[in-house]
Design a protein around this motif. Structure first.
Motif, mmCIF file in Angstrom:
data_model
loop_
_atom_site.group_PDB
_atom_site.id
_atom_site.type_symbol
_atom_site.label_atom_id
_atom_site.label_comp_id
_atom_site.label_asym_id
_atom_site.label_seq_id
_atom_site.Cartn_x
_atom_site.Cartn_y
_atom_site.Cartn_z
ATOM 1 N N ASP A 27 0.761 -1.264 0.063
ATOM 2 C CA ASP A 27 -0.290 0.432 -0.332
ATOM 3 C C ASP A 27 0.653 1.080 -0.118
ATOM 4 N N MET A 42 2.524 1.483 -3.723
ATOM 5 C CA MET A 42 1.344 2.538 -4.620
ATOM 6 C C MET A 42 1.390 3.399 -3.825
ATOM 7 N N ASN A 43 0.628 4.006 -2.954
ATOM 8 C CA ASN A 43 -0.032 5.200 -2.799
ATOM 9 C C ASN A 43 1.206 6.489 -2.539
ATOM 10 N N LYS A 44 1.937 5.854 -2.019
ATOM 11 C CA LYS A 44 2.983 7.094 -1.754
ATOM 12 C C LYS A 44 4.301 7.134 -2.431
ATOM 13 N N THR A 56 3.391 7.192 -6.461
ATOM 14 C CA THR A 56 2.348 8.764 -6.514
ATOM 15 C C THR A 56 3.363 10.356 -6.530
ATOM 16 N N GLU A 87 2.653 10.876 -13.701
ATOM 17 C CA GLU A 87 1.249 10.726 -14.551
ATOM 18 C C GLU A 87 1.594 10.622 -16.302
#
Length: 214
Positions: free
Chosen positions: A64, A67-69, A72, A77
């Protein structure tokens, strides 16, 4: 599932067959029930850890966080079509993070053995704040984060060596903070600080569950 999850699972199936996850410091992201039995004979490892509830890991939290820290923070993007190269790097980084963070169990065991009476007293009293204080070294952590910032600045910027004092060979923090490079030193430092926090959570869980039998 995604191409990433497929690659991760298939990669870990191969590694499981090579008995990678029989090592006490290796933990798969894929549940053991989906992995093959090792093809090689089992090795005998010294019993260094005390895990009364069986072998566990923090890989769900690590995935987690990645993927999310991590992604990003580091990735722009969009698509560059390099899917194979991307997931290869993702899996290698995840496995490195897993080993580093879950190794906190071994660190906690060493701290327990070096401070046996203190830790036992804290555990028996369920003194969570006391245990966390015992495993936290603010001065050491501050120096580590400073070095992480310097390495982030140095990435793609060889002139960063001029930021070191000639006499004490320590980074000049103000100069580090002013540098503009490929990476944001503060963002990288923040990520590493979260890695240290996850490692401390592993240590806390290990100590709280450790058998008080010796």
């Amino acid at each position: 599932g995604s191409y990433f999850s497929y690659y991760l699972t298939e990669n870990e199936k191969v590694h499981a067959a090579m008995r990678r996850y029989t090592s006490p410091d290796e933990h798969p992201f894929t549940p053991y029930k989906y992995l093959p039995k090792p093809m090689l004979p089992k090795l005998s490892w010294p019993k260094a850890l005390r895990e009364p509830n069986g072998k566990w890991n923090f890989n769900d939290k690590i995935l987690d966080f990645y993927m999310n820290k991590v992604l990003t923070t580091l990735c722009k993007e969009g698509e560059d079509q390099h899917f194979g190269s991307s997931v290869t790097c993702d899996v290698a980084l995840l496995q490195a993070l897993s080993k580093r963070i879950n190794y906190g169990k071994f660190v906690a065991e060493i701290k327990y053995r070096n401070n046996r009476q203190l830790v036992k007293r804290l555990l028996e009293a369920k003194d969570i704040k006391g245990i966390r204080s015992m495993i936290t070294k603010p001065v050491v952590e501050g120096k580590i984060l400073q070095r992480v910032k310097l390495k982030a600045v140095a990435y793609g910027n060889p002139e960063v060596l001029s930021m070191l004092d000639d006499e004490i060979r320590q980074p000049k923090q103000k100069e580090i903070d002013r540098q503009k490079g490929k990476l944001d030193p503060k963002a990288i430092s923040d990520l590493y600080e979260e890695i240290m926090e996850l490692t401390k959570q592993v240590q806390m869980k290990y100590l709280l569950e450790r058998q008080l039998d010796d």
